[in-house]
Design a protein around this motif. Structure first.
Motif, PDB file in Angstrom:
ATOM      1  N   GLU A  99       0.906  -1.136   0.169  1.00 46.31           N
ATOM      2  CA  GLU A  99       0.100   0.007   0.193  1.00 46.31           C
ATOM      3  C   GLU A  99       0.843   1.214   0.024  1.00 46.31           C
ATOM      4  OE1 GLU A  99      -3.023   0.117  -0.474  1.00 46.31           O
ATOM      5  OE2 GLU A  99      -3.525  -2.241  -0.337  1.00 46.31           O
ATOM      6  N   GLU A 100       2.034   1.144   0.773  1.00 42.83           N
ATOM      7  CA  GLU A 100       2.779   2.398   0.897  1.00 42.83           C
ATOM      8  C   GLU A 100       3.478   2.479  -0.529  1.00 42.83           C
ATOM      9  OE1 GLU A 100       6.988   3.987   3.199  1.00 42.83           O
ATOM     10  OE2 GLU A 100       6.256   1.757   3.315  1.00 42.83           O
ATOM     11  N   ALA A 101       3.709   1.527  -1.228  1.00 46.81           N
ATOM     12  CA  ALA A 101       4.450   1.648  -2.444  1.00 46.81           C
ATOM     13  C   ALA A 101       3.587   2.162  -3.503  1.00 46.81           C
ATOM     14  CB  ALA A 101       4.921   0.139  -2.955  1.00 46.81           C
ATOM     15  N   CYS A 102       2.215   1.748  -3.754  1.00 50.60           N
ATOM     16  CA  CYS A 102       1.099   2.289  -4.370  1.00 50.60           C
ATOM     17  C   CYS A 102       1.013   3.973  -4.224  1.00 50.60           C
ATOM     18  CB  CYS A 102      -0.346   1.462  -4.278  1.00 50.60           C
ATOM     19  SG  CYS A 102      -0.157  -0.140  -4.910  1.00 50.60           S
ATOM     20  N   ARG A 103       1.004   4.071  -2.890  1.00 53.36           N
ATOM     21  CA  ARG A 103       0.647   5.489  -2.641  1.00 53.36           C
ATOM     22  C   ARG A 103       1.728   6.549  -3.024  1.00 53.36           C
ATOM     23  NH1 ARG A 103       0.042   4.698   2.004  1.00 53.36           N
ATOM     24  NH2 ARG A 103       2.129   5.339   3.085  1.00 53.36           N
ATOM     25  N   GLU A 104       3.201   5.940  -2.634  1.00 49.42           N
ATOM     26  CA  GLU A 104       4.411   6.701  -2.959  1.00 49.42           C
ATOM     27  C   GLU A 104       4.460   6.959  -4.648  1.00 49.42           C
ATOM     28  OE1 GLU A 104       6.711   8.354  -1.126  1.00 49.42           O
ATOM     29  OE2 GLU A 104       6.211   7.665   0.850  1.00 49.42           O
ATOM     30  N   LEU A 105       4.328   5.783  -5.185  1.00 50.02           N
ATOM     31  CA  LEU A 105       4.412   5.997  -6.774  1.00 50.02           C
ATOM     32  C   LEU A 105       3.556   6.905  -7.372  1.00 50.02           C
ATOM     33  CD1 LEU A 105       4.977   2.200  -7.333  1.00 50.02           C
ATOM     34  CD2 LEU A 105       6.792   3.794  -8.049  1.00 50.02           C
ATOM     35  N   THR A 106       2.197   6.755  -6.809  1.00 45.92           N
ATOM     36  CA  THR A 106       1.384   7.941  -7.453  1.00 45.92           C
ATOM     37  C   THR A 106       1.582   9.323  -7.207  1.00 45.92           C
ATOM     38  OG1 THR A 106      -0.519   6.014  -7.165  1.00 45.92           O
ATOM     39  CG2 THR A 106      -1.185   8.444  -7.585  1.00 45.92           C
ATOM     40  N   GLN A 107       2.045   9.373  -6.025  1.00 42.01           N
ATOM     41  CA  GLN A 107       2.639  10.975  -5.358  1.00 42.01           C
ATOM     42  C   GLN A 107       3.676  11.161  -6.449  1.00 42.01           C
ATOM     43  OE1 GLN A 107       2.786  10.937  -1.213  1.00 42.01           O
ATOM     44  NE2 GLN A 107       0.642  10.772  -1.000  1.00 42.01           N
ATOM     45  N   ALA A 108       4.692  10.259  -6.687  1.00 44.59           N
ATOM     46  CA  ALA A 108       5.671  10.739  -7.508  1.00 44.59           C
ATOM     47  C   ALA A 108       5.605  10.945  -9.038  1.00 44.59           C
ATOM     48  CB  ALA A 108       6.712   9.519  -7.004  1.00 44.59           C
ATOM     49  N   GLY A 109       4.083  10.774  -9.244  1.00 43.97           N
ATOM     50  CA  GLY A 109       3.800  10.842 -10.723  1.00 43.97           C
ATOM     51  C   GLY A 109       4.085   9.719 -11.607  1.00 43.97           C
ATOM     52  N   VAL A 110       4.185   8.505 -11.234  1.00 39.40           N
ATOM     53  CA  VAL A 110       4.269   7.226 -11.811  1.00 39.40           C
ATOM     54  C   VAL A 110       2.899   6.639 -11.895  1.00 39.40           C
ATOM     55  CG1 VAL A 110       5.088   4.708 -12.053  1.00 39.40           C
ATOM     56  CG2 VAL A 110       6.513   6.762 -11.153  1.00 39.40           C
TER      57      VAL A 110
END
Length: 299
Positions: free
Chosen positions: A26-37
Motif C-alpha cells: 500500500e505504501e508503494a502504491c501511494r508513493e508511486l502515485t504521488q511521485a507521478g508514476v
C-alpha cells in the motif's frame, strides 16, 4: 523526453511473502502515485510461484516498466523474461539481503526506491548465466546454498540478516571443503575452496564481496575462498566485512566470458539466494541483456 529517462507508466508486482512485502504494498502504491508514476496495474502476490506469471502477462501487454517488489529471489525468478524486451525492470527492495539493490545503488527504503523509479534513468546491464538460467547479481556454492536450502522462512522474515547469521552458525558444522576446477577454454586450474561466488554484481548476502565485479564489464567473475578450513572462511568474511587488507589474500578470482566449473564432491548452487543448480555447470555473461531503473547519478 531524454532517451535515458524512465517511463512514467508501470505495472507493480509485489511479493507479499517477502520479508517486508505485505506491509509495503500500500505504501508503494501511494508513493508511486504521488511521485507521478501511473500504475496500469498493481498486484500483491501472496503465492511466490505466481509472481513470474504475473510479470509475464505484463510483458505480453508491453508494459513500459515493471516494478518488482521483493527480495533477490523474486528478482532471480523474473529477470529471465526481460531478455529481448525493451520493458524496463525496476526494483523495490523488500527482502533480507537486497544485494542487487545495493549493487545498483538503490535505497533500501520504499520512499527512496520510489524516488529512483520516478527520477532515475534507464541503464543497460549484463546478466550472468548458469546453464541457461539467467541471474542479475550473484550465485554461490559452499555454505550459502546450505543456508538457502534449510533456513526456516519465519526466521528469515522476522530476524533478517541476524537470522541468516544464526542459521549459518548452525549449519556450518555440517560443511565440508571441496575441490574446485575452473576451465576458461585456455587453461584449467584447480583450488581447494570453502566457498565460491559467481558474480555479476559486487554484493552477496548484503555484503560487498566481489569488488571487481561490474554489471557492465562483459565478464563473469568466479571468486573462490581458498583453503580447507571453516576458520579460513570465517576470516575471509570478517576481513571483507571490515575492508581489511588481508581480504585479498583469502580469495582467488577468475574472470572470463565463459567458464566451466566442476567440483568434487559436487556442489549445489544458489542463484540470487534460491537453490537452482548443481555442478558441473557452465557460467557465462549475457552482454547488455536488460534495461533496469538506476539512480540518475549512477555511472
Amino acid at each position: 523526453m531524454e532517451t535515458d529517462a524512465l517511463p512514467k507508466q508501470a505495472v507493480l508486482v509485489v511479493n507479499a511473502q517477502s520479508r517486508k512485502g505485505a506491509e509495503a504494498f500500500e505504501e508503494a502504491c501511494r508513493e508511486l502515485t504521488q511521485a507521478g508514476v501511473q500504475l496500469a496495474g498493481a498486484f500483491a502476490v501472496k503465492d511466490p510461484e505466481k509472481i513470474r506469471g504475473c510479470v509475464q502477462r505484463a510483458l505480453a501487454d508491453r508494459a513500459p516498466m515493471i516494478i518488482v517488489g521483493g527480495g533477490d529471489g523474486s528478482l532471480s525468478s523474473t529477470i529471465d523474461d526481460f531478455l529481448g524486451s525493451d520493458t524496463v525492470f525496476a526494483l523495490l527492495p523488500l527482502g533480507t539481503a537486497n544485494s542487487f539493490a545495493r549493487t545498483l545503488g538503490i535505497p533500501l527504503d520504499v520512499p527512496g526506491a520510489v524516488q529512483v523509479i520516478a527520477t532515475g534513468k534507464r541503464k543497460r546491464i549484463d546478466l550472468g548465466c548458469i546453464d541457461g538460467d539467467y541471474f542479475a547479481n550473484a550465485a554461490a556454492m559452499g555454505l550459502s546454498p546450505m543456508i538457502a536450502e534449510t533456513v526456516p522462512h519465519k526466521l528469515k522474515k522476522y530476524l533478517g540478516m541476524v537470522g541468516y547469521l544464526m542459521w549459518a552458525v548452525r549449519v556450518a558444522f555440517k560443511f565440508r571443503p571441496f575441490r574446485l576446477t575452473i576451465d576458461d577454454g585456455r587453461s584449467v586450474q584447480k583450488v581447494w575452496a570453502t566457498e565460491a561466488r559467481i558474480a555479476n554484481g559486487r554484493f552477496h548476502g548484503g555484503v560487498e564481496l566481489v569488488e571487481d565485479a561490474s554489471l557492465q564489464s562483459g565478464e563473469i567473475v568466479v571468486q573462490a575462498v581458498t583453503g580447507r578450513s571453516l576458520f579460513g572462511l570465517a576470516w575471509s568474511w570478517f576481513t571483507t566485512l571490515f575492508k581489511l587488507r588481508a581480504r585479498k589474500q583469502t580469495t582467488t578470482e577468475f574472470h572470463g566470458r565463459e567458464l566451466k566449473l566442476r567440483a568434487r564432491p559436487a556442489q549445489k548452487i544458489s542463484i540470487d539466494g534460491e537453490l537452482s543448480a548443481k555442478t558441473p555447470v557452465t557460467v557465462s555473461v549475457a552482454r547488455s541483456a536488460v534495461w533496469v531503473a538506476a539512480p540518475a547519478d549512477s555511472a
